[in-house]
Structures are given as structure tokens and as C-alpha cells.
Design a protein around this motif. Sequence first.
Motif, PDB file in Angstrom:
ATOM      1  N   LYS A 259       0.842  -1.201   0.000  1.00 34.08           N
ATOM      2  CA  LYS A 259       0.000   0.000   0.000  1.00 34.08           C
ATOM      3  C   LYS A 259       0.878   1.252   0.000  1.00 34.08           C
ATOM      4  N   MET A 260       1.923   1.204   0.834  1.00 32.87           N
ATOM      5  CA  MET A 260       2.816   2.353   0.947  1.00 32.87           C
ATOM      6  C   MET A 260       3.588   2.580  -0.359  1.00 32.87           C
ATOM      7  N   ALA A 261       4.031   1.474  -0.970  1.00 30.50           N
ATOM      8  CA  ALA A 261       4.787   1.587  -2.221  1.00 30.50           C
ATOM      9  C   ALA A 261       3.905   2.185  -3.322  1.00 30.50           C
ATOM     10  N   GLU A 262       2.668   1.734  -3.374  1.00 28.66           N
ATOM     11  CA  GLU A 262       1.778   2.239  -4.433  1.00 28.66           C
ATOM     12  C   GLU A 262       1.386   3.689  -4.171  1.00 28.66           C
ATOM     13  N   LYS A 263       1.278   4.045  -2.878  1.00 34.28           N
ATOM     14  CA  LYS A 263       0.971   5.437  -2.534  1.00 34.28           C
ATOM     15  C   LYS A 263       2.145   6.345  -2.941  1.00 34.28           C
ATOM     16  N   ALA A 264       3.360   5.848  -2.714  1.00 34.23           N
ATOM     17  CA  ALA A 264       4.550   6.625  -3.092  1.00 34.23           C
ATOM     18  C   ALA A 264       4.570   6.834  -4.602  1.00 34.23           C
ATOM     19  N   LEU A 265       4.229   5.785  -5.323  1.00 34.59           N
ATOM     20  CA  LEU A 265       4.242   5.891  -6.781  1.00 34.59           C
ATOM     21  C   LEU A 265       3.177   6.873  -7.265  1.00 34.59           C
ATOM     22  N   SER A 266       2.028   6.866  -6.598  1.00 37.18           N
ATOM     23  CA  SER A 266       0.967   7.793  -7.006  1.00 37.18           C
ATOM     24  C   SER A 266       1.407   9.240  -6.815  1.00 37.18           C
ATOM     25  N   ALA A 267       2.281   9.469  -5.827  1.00 36.96           N
ATOM     26  CA  ALA A 267       2.735  10.845  -5.569  1.00 36.96           C
ATOM     27  C   ALA A 267       3.778  11.293  -6.596  1.00 36.96           C
ATOM     28  N   LEU A 268       4.492  10.335  -7.164  1.00 37.13           N
ATOM     29  CA  LEU A 268       5.577  10.680  -8.096  1.00 37.13           C
ATOM     30  C   LEU A 268       5.083  10.625  -9.537  1.00 37.13           C
ATOM     31  N   LYS A 269       5.568  11.578 -10.334  1.00 39.06           N
ATOM     32  CA  LYS A 269       5.146  11.611 -11.748  1.00 39.06           C
ATOM     33  C   LYS A 269       5.948  10.637 -12.598  1.00 39.06           C
TER      34      LYS A 269
END
Length: 415
Positions: A259-269
Motif C-alpha cells: 500500500k505504501m509503495a503504491e501510494k509513493a508511486l501515485s505521488a511521483l510523476k
Amino acid sequence: MSPNLESGPLDELSVTKPVSVGIIGGGQLGKMIALDAKRMALKICILDPCSCCPASSVSDELIVADFTDEQAIRKLATKSDVITYEIELANSKALIDLASKNHNLVNPSPETLHIIQDKYKQKSFLKKNKLKVPSFEIVNSEEELFDLCEDFGFPVMLKARENSYDGRGNYLIRSKREISKVFSRFAGGGRGGEKEEERQLMVEKFVNFRQEISIMVARNRSGQITSFPVAENIHEDHILKLTIVPARVSERVAKDARKMAEKALSALKGAGIFGIEMFVTHDDKVMINEIAPRPHNSGHYSIEACSVSQFEQHIRAILDLPLSEPRLLCPAVAMINILGPRNYVGPYIISGVTKLLSLPELTLHIYGKKISEPKRKLGHLTLLGKSMHETLSRVDTANKIIKVRPLRENKGDLN
Ligand code: ATP
Ligand code: MG
């Protein structure tokens, strides 16, 4: 030129006019991206300062230049439908300039690269996006470092903000006595009174973690996101030595990490594969150590052990092709890094190959670097197993067999 990638998703692959992928960096990651790209007959152009870099053996064109050379990057752009990078040292400002003219050209987004290149900017970004990271602060002077060590408590991790990898820019400060010496050596002006270039520094609270884990997550240009299984990483001397999958964590920790990894990816372009390095604390909390906007050493296991490799997934992502849902094909897998021995710089031999390859379900990767240096990544082994217990016992066996030793002309090694 090949079909223009700006005109929408790529649906036709031409052998006569192949889609051309430009890669900044021709190390082992560039080589492994190229190998997977070649399976689909894509064209590969590499930019690397070394004409005999690992990827040179599998690329169509090579531009020999520094990763930061603006003119060379522009030349790469004229030869590429899409540009990617396998190293954070790529010139993000030149790439931002190129991307301003052609939005889809550079992936992952160079703005993301710009944030990630600076460990302080990266951690600040993650914190701003409500992602848990170790406490950190910028350090501008020795006095500040003293105060921060008092605040955080020993040991404290001092890190160069930029241009560091494989733990080379990190220093663990264990006591008050070490502060002055470490600061002067790290910030510059240390050795022999010679003024080295000043380095921007930061400190982090030392995390007494139980495990280090990582997840490879990919996003294509259309926004589809997929993640690989959670990997567990064992470091020696600040460098990755062993990755095992699945990580020995509870289902809840694995879920939190994903969940955390996917959240980080959502924040990055940007599109591409990202390696999210994380710590698991003794009370099963997950926090992010750092993010790599590229394939990652801890994802190499996917070549043999998953339904899609991290390298193919990266290619799919940057070309806006559908991502494949990665699935582990065996109960357990281990990846062992083959590292250059201490106290030796020079040509080398990897020995024990016959015995090694007689072990079942083992794959040997040798990157093709001409020179060994202490702890330099020269290759890796992948071992597929029936259970983690059985796989780890074969890891011990493989480690005992494989040796990197100096190549000595007078011993007849060159015959
Ligand atoms: P790499 O290229 O291997 O990712 P790096 O040079 O980018 O390395 P980091 O990832 O910051 O460096 O740190 C390397 C290793 O040092 C980590 O994997 C971890 O083992 C250890 N480490 C880093 N920061 C901390 C911390 N705050 N607390 C405890 N250990 C840490
Ligand atoms: Mg790291």
C-alpha cells in the motif's frame, strides 16, 4: 523514425523501423533492459562514459559521454522515441528541458528524477505526501551535526545528499568523538589538507530495523499500476548481498508495504518501474528508506522467478503498453550478488562455474565489467527453490563455491 509514440498507445511494432529506446547509463541495469527489449526487436541506444560498458555488448548504438553531458543527451534524443535512465546521475535539468518540448519523451519524468537525486529533497517529498520515513534533517555545519546527534541519539546515519550509491555516501556515526573527524572528511577539506569539493549533507535517525524489504512497482503512461512480490534484502557492509522472495514478513506487513509503495508511486510523476526500499521495525511498522526511479538490484529475481521481469515491465511502462500482473512462479527464490573482493582493483576471474552450474535451478549472470573494484557488482546468481529453507541452504552452498579472484597474467590466466 518509428511510429510516433505521441500519437497514442503503441499498437504496431515494425522491424524495419523499430521503436528506439535511449538509455542513459550502460551498466548492468541498462544491459538487462536492453536484453528484454531485444526480445521484441526494439532498437537500443546507450549513453555511457565507457565504450566497453556492460550494455555495449547488446546495444545498437553507443554514445560515449558523461551522464551529465547536455549535448550528448540531446544527440540521444534525436535517436530515440523514448528515453529512460538506469542511473540517478543522469542530468535531470537537461532532461526536463527535453521533456518540456516533448512531454512523453523521457520516462520516468525527469522532475521525479530531480526530486530523487537529492536524498534530502526526496525524504522531504515523501514526508509531505504523508509517507513514513526515518527522522531526518539537513546539516550545514559541524555545530549543527553535534546538535542533531544529541537530538537523535547515537548512532546516527550521515548521508551525502547527492551522487551516492551502494552505501558509498553513507557514514554511521557511533559516538560524539567521531563527529569532527567524520564531518571534515565528509563535507570536504579532509584528506591531506586538500580541499575536496564540498558535499551537501543530511542526517537520519538510525532505524534499528528488523528487516529491509523492497517492492518493485510499475506504472505505464496510461496510469495502470502493478507491483511485484515483496522482497527481503540482506546487506553486508552497506551493500546488498542477498535478496529473498517472498519476504519473511506477516501478511499484514506485506499488505502495508504494498500500500505504501503504491501510494509513493501515485505521488511521483512519470511512467516506468520504481524500486521502493523499506525498513520493517521490530513492532512491524513499515517506513520508506528511499526510492529508485529505475529497475533495482533487489528486483533481479523477477527475471527467472516471475511471470514478467522488472525489465520487461519497465519497457512496457515507458512505451505505454499494458503491464503484466507479476506472479511468483516458484515457492521461493534467492538472488546473490557477486561482488568484487576487498583490497583488489583490476581484471578478474569468476571461478567455480562448473560446480556452480551443476546446482539445480541456478542461473548465473555476469555483467561484463572489465575491472573489479572492492564491493563492485560484477554479476549475480538466481536460485529457484521449493521452500525458503531449502533455498537458503543452497545459497550457502553457492556462496562457498563461487569466488572472484585477480586475473594474473604470469599465472597463465590469459592463455
Ligand atoms: P543503495 O544504492 O544500495 O540503495 P545508497 O547509497 O542509496 O544505497 P541508502 O539506501 O540510503 O544508500 O543506504 C544503504 C543501506 O544503509 C540501507 O539499505 C540500510 O541497510 C542502511 N541504512 C540507510 N539509512 C539507514 C537508517 N536511517 N537507519 C538504519 N540503516 C540505514
Ligand atoms: Mg538504498
